[in-house]
Design a protein around this motif. Structure first.
Motif, PDB file in Angstrom:
ATOM      1  N   ASP A 116       6.128   4.909  -2.979  1.00 22.28           N
ATOM      2  CA  ASP A 116       4.545   5.616  -3.403  1.00 22.28           C
ATOM      3  C   ASP A 116       4.710   5.050  -4.724  1.00 22.28           C
ATOM      4  OD1 ASP A 116       7.166   7.148  -5.543  1.00 22.28           O
ATOM      5  OD2 ASP A 116       6.961   8.815  -3.856  1.00 22.28           O
ATOM      6  N   LEU A 117       3.934   5.837  -5.546  1.00 23.19           N
ATOM      7  CA  LEU A 117       3.620   5.527  -7.153  1.00 23.19           C
ATOM      8  C   LEU A 117       5.041   5.283  -8.170  1.00 23.19           C
ATOM      9  CD1 LEU A 117       2.354   4.915  -9.612  1.00 23.19           C
ATOM     10  CD2 LEU A 117       2.011   7.042  -9.941  1.00 23.19           C
TER      11      LEU A 117
ATOM     12  N   TRP B 254      -8.295   6.079  -3.935  1.00 19.41           N
ATOM     13  CA  TRP B 254      -8.954   6.054  -2.256  1.00 19.41           C
ATOM     14  C   TRP B 254      -7.948   6.239  -1.456  1.00 19.41           C
ATOM     15  CZ3 TRP B 254      -8.792   2.868   1.334  1.00 19.41           C
ATOM     16  CH2 TRP B 254      -7.792   1.978   1.321  1.00 19.41           C
ATOM     17  N   PHE B 255      -7.829   6.217  -1.702  1.00 23.69           N
ATOM     18  CA  PHE B 255      -6.277   6.087  -0.121  1.00 23.69           C
ATOM     19  C   PHE B 255      -6.555   8.253   0.328  1.00 23.69           C
ATOM     20  CE2 PHE B 255      -4.145   4.420   2.788  1.00 23.69           C
ATOM     21  CZ  PHE B 255      -3.221   5.225   2.901  1.00 23.69           C
ATOM     22  N   GLU B 256      -5.910   9.090  -0.863  1.00 23.51           N
ATOM     23  CA  GLU B 256      -5.757  10.222  -0.925  1.00 23.51           C
ATOM     24  C   GLU B 256      -7.279  10.950  -0.069  1.00 23.51           C
ATOM     25  OE1 GLU B 256      -3.719  12.069  -4.160  1.00 23.51           O
ATOM     26  OE2 GLU B 256      -2.235  11.600  -3.044  1.00 23.51           O
ATOM     27  N   PHE B 257      -7.933  10.501  -0.749  1.00 26.90           N
ATOM     28  CA  PHE B 257      -9.866  10.721  -0.493  1.00 26.90           C
ATOM     29  C   PHE B 257     -10.635  10.552   0.775  1.00 26.90           C
ATOM     30  CE2 PHE B 257      -9.744  13.628  -4.722  1.00 26.90           C
ATOM     31  CZ  PHE B 257      -9.414  12.670  -5.711  1.00 26.90           C
TER      32      PHE B 257
ATOM     33  N   GLU C  28       8.417  -8.220  -9.332  1.00 26.70           N
ATOM     34  CA  GLU C  28       7.425  -7.065  -9.698  1.00 26.70           C
ATOM     35  C   GLU C  28       7.213  -6.688  -8.291  1.00 26.70           C
ATOM     36  OE1 GLU C  28       7.264  -6.212 -12.907  1.00 26.70           O
ATOM     37  OE2 GLU C  28       8.410  -6.960 -13.591  1.00 26.70           O
ATOM     38  N   LEU C  29       7.491  -5.070  -7.857  1.00 25.71           N
ATOM     39  CA  LEU C  29       6.475  -4.898  -6.705  1.00 25.71           C
ATOM     40  C   LEU C  29       5.302  -4.049  -7.691  1.00 25.71           C
ATOM     41  CD1 LEU C  29       8.128  -3.345  -3.343  1.00 25.71           C
ATOM     42  CD2 LEU C  29       6.894  -1.811  -5.095  1.00 25.71           C
TER      43      LEU C  29
ATOM     44  N   ARG D  86       1.162  -0.763   0.111  1.00 24.47           N
ATOM     45  CA  ARG D  86      -0.375   0.413   0.555  1.00 24.47           C
ATOM     46  C   ARG D  86       1.137   0.956  -0.003  1.00 24.47           C
ATOM     47  NH1 ARG D  86      -3.576   0.330   5.138  1.00 24.47           N
ATOM     48  NH2 ARG D  86      -1.687   0.406   6.393  1.00 24.47           N
ATOM     49  N   ARG D  87       0.163   2.024  -1.221  1.00 24.00           N
ATOM     50  CA  ARG D  87       1.185   3.260  -0.696  1.00 24.00           C
ATOM     51  C   ARG D  87       1.384   4.085   0.873  1.00 24.00           C
ATOM     52  NH1 ARG D  87      -0.655   8.819  -4.046  1.00 24.00           N
ATOM     53  NH2 ARG D  87       1.036   9.878  -3.428  1.00 24.00           N
TER      54      ARG D  87
END
Ligand SMILES: *[C@@H]1O[C@H](CO)[C@@H](O)[C@H](O)[C@H]1NC(C)=O
Ligand SMILES: *[C@@H]1O[C@H](CO)[C@@H](O)[C@H](O)[C@H]1NC(C)=O
Length: 133
Positions: free
Chosen positions: A94-95, A128-131, A120-121, A27-28
């Motif tokens: 992060d992204l 949704w996490f940000e909002f 791969e990661l 998760r970010r």
């Protein structure tokens, strides 16, 4: 003579990658462990290196002082004090953390053998996490 006493299994020696552990998805914001374990058999370790998308961001050479070094790379937040040998701690994600991670282990002379493997990661929870807040 001695050699004839060895089974086929015994004569396979030298550096061997055992596990390259990279989480498939985080998760970010989560921290990430990248763990690369190997069996040196009769060899000595020359280096362990980590790459993301073919760009090196960490290396551990027992002969260097200090042995662990990191290189700045977008999205790869190496905490050097918590990283050792093939185990690298990324304190956040992060992204830009998404990508293909490769561990590369090399033995000292005389074998100079190198073993590598990639994983791969992915990073999720980007919208949704940000909002939510
Ligand atoms: C990775 O290595 C660290 C340090 O040894 C350890 O704390 C962690 O549990 C390991 N993670 C996995 C998935 O094995
Ligand atoms: C690395 O981890 C240590 C121990 O948790 C912490 O004190 C330090 O601030 C971290 N360094 C970075 C650059 O995140």
């Amino acid at each position: 003579e001695f050699l004839e006493l060895l089974s086929a299994e015994d004569v396979v020696y030298g550096l061997r990658l055992q596990k390259v552990e990279v989480p498939t998805a985080v998760r970010r914001g989560d921290p990430v462990w990248l763990n690369c374990t190997y069996d040196l058999e009769s060899d000595d370790l020359y280096s362990v290196k980590w790459y993301k998308n073919n760009v090196e961001f960490y290396r551990y050479l027992p002969s260097d002082d200090p042995p662990g070094q990191k290189y700045d790379l977008l999205g790869v937040y190496v905490n050097l004090s918590q990283s050792k040998l093939g185990n690298v701690y990324l304190s956040s994600s992060d992204l830009n953390t998404e990508g293909t991670y490769r561990c590369e282990v090399s033995a000292e002379a005389p074998s100079f053998q190198t073993e590598r493997a990639e994983r791969e990661l992915q990073v999720y929870g980007l919208v949704w996490f940000e909002f939510r807040a």
